[in-house]
Design a protein around this motif. Structure first.
Motif, short mmCIF file in Angstrom:
data_model
loop_
_atom_site.label_atom_id
_atom_site.label_comp_id
_atom_site.label_asym_id
_atom_site.label_seq_id
_atom_site.Cartn_x
_atom_site.Cartn_y
_atom_site.Cartn_z
N TYR A 31 0.83 -1.21 0.00
CA TYR A 31 0.00 0.00 0.00
C TYR A 31 0.86 1.26 0.00
O TYR A 31 0.52 2.25 -0.66
N SER A 32 1.99 1.22 0.71
CA SER A 32 2.88 2.37 0.69
C SER A 32 3.44 2.62 -0.71
O SER A 32 3.49 3.75 -1.19
N TYR A 77 2.16 1.59 -3.58
CA TYR A 77 1.05 1.99 -4.43
C TYR A 77 0.80 3.50 -4.31
O TYR A 77 0.68 4.21 -5.31
N ASP A 78 0.75 3.99 -3.06
CA ASP A 78 0.56 5.43 -2.84
C ASP A 78 1.74 6.24 -3.37
O ASP A 78 1.56 7.34 -3.90
N LYS A 83 1.58 6.54 -7.16
CA LYS A 83 0.50 7.48 -7.48
C LYS A 83 0.91 8.92 -7.20
O LYS A 83 0.57 9.85 -7.96
N TYR A 97 -2.26 8.06 1.47
CA TYR A 97 -1.82 8.78 0.27
C TYR A 97 -1.47 10.24 0.56
O TYR A 97 -0.53 10.79 0.00
N LYS A 156 1.79 12.28 -1.06
CA LYS A 156 1.62 13.39 -2.00
C LYS A 156 2.26 14.66 -1.45
O LYS A 156 2.96 15.39 -2.18
N TYR A 176 -8.70 2.47 -2.28
CA TYR A 176 -7.83 1.49 -2.93
C TYR A 176 -8.69 0.46 -3.65
O TYR A 176 -9.79 0.14 -3.20
#
Length: 299
Positions: free
Chosen positions: A35-36, A38-39, A42, A126, A130, A293
């Protein structure tokens, strides 16, 4: 040049009881690291570097390379007990690794661009990635670093104490002090940390470091110099650890660098204890239901 994500994944996970770095928490056995990353993809990171023990390499590659191929560049570096690489000839007995700042040094030969460093077992969200990409792209320099500051009340475990870098922030939004508190826990309706067998209160909104730091490669030289001094001073303390907040504190107190506090109100969650796992799984399930997600992260 896109910034790099450096992931601390060499820990022993003694309180968890197994390799939580590669334990599955998502509906398709996704790790928290999944998940880290993936974020991070992105948000705009260009490379991920895993800090692991060398004996973990085959496991990590088998888990992550099929998912990440073509999506982000990957590298693997090793945290070990070899002190000769730092010019320390004396053998020093250790009961555990030297800590997070020592682990960070493992990346010094492969990272030439602004980077951030995170824990493998923390779910950050996320928003943090960002905001950090924006900082590393537009603001960072060798005297201006950053951390993502979480509210202490949103970072605790229900099953035992945690370690956090407790921050003080000035009116300009810069960190003025970072104190590593190694035993923070809930007590009734309050939050306290313990030091020398005494308890001290912490406000719910107190900003803390969850090891989400933004640097330039210039930090490696300072960290290596301080590690050599730390190792010498603690050669008779086999459990002493060289934490990243110690570097932050040194840089601030010696006017070498400022640290911008990048605040987030996100709920952090992670796995310190085995009992944390169902809570993390439920939290991820809820995020999937909320549309944050996809159910299958890498399909």
């Amino acid at each position: 040049m896109k910034p790099t994500l450096l992931i601390l994944a060499a820990g022993m996970a003694s309180r968890y009881g197994s390799m939580k770095q590669i334990d599955g928490f998502g509906p398709n056995n996704e790790t928290i690291i999944d998940y880290s990353i993936y974020d991070a993809i992105k948000a705009g990171f260009g490379k991920v570097v895993f800090i692991i023990k060398e004996e973990f390499l085959d496991n990590f590659k088998a888990i992550f390379e099929p998912k990440l191929q073509g999506k982000i560049e990957t590298e693997y570096v090793f945290q070990n007990f070899d002190l000769q690489q730092f010019g320390i000839a004396e053998e020093i007995y250790r009961e555990k690794p030297w800590g997070t700042a020592h682990a960070m040094l493992s990346g010094r030969k492969v990272i030439k661009e602004p980077f951030c460093i995170i824990n493998a077992d923390d779910f950050y969200g996320y928003d943090a990635f960002k905001k950090m990409v924006d900082f590393l792209t537009n603001e960072v320099n060798d005297s201006q670093y950053a951390i993502v500051g979480y509210q202490i009340g949103k970072t605790l475990s229900d099953f035992g104490s945690v370690s956090r870098g407790v921050c003080q922030v000035d009116e300009a939004g810069n960190i003025t002090e970072i104190n590593e508190r190694t035993k923070i826990y809930k007590k009734d309706d309050a939050i306290v940390y313990e030091e020398d067998d005494k308890e001290y209160p912490l406000a719910f909104e107190t900003p803390v470091s969850m090891n989400f730091w933004g640097f330039t490669p210039a930090v490696f030289k300072v960290t290596e110099e301080q590690f050599v001094k730390f190792a010498e001073a603690n050669k008779d303390k086999p459990k002493a650890e060289f934490f990243i907040p110690l570097i932050g504190e040194y840089l601030v107190k010696n006017n070498i660098a400022n640290f911008k506090n990048i605040p987030t109100a996100n709920q952090w969650f992670g796995v310190t204890y085995k009992e944390d796992k169902p809570i993390v799984q439920a939290s991820i399930d809820q995020l999937i239901k909320d549309g944050a997600y996809p159910a299958n992260l890498w399909s």
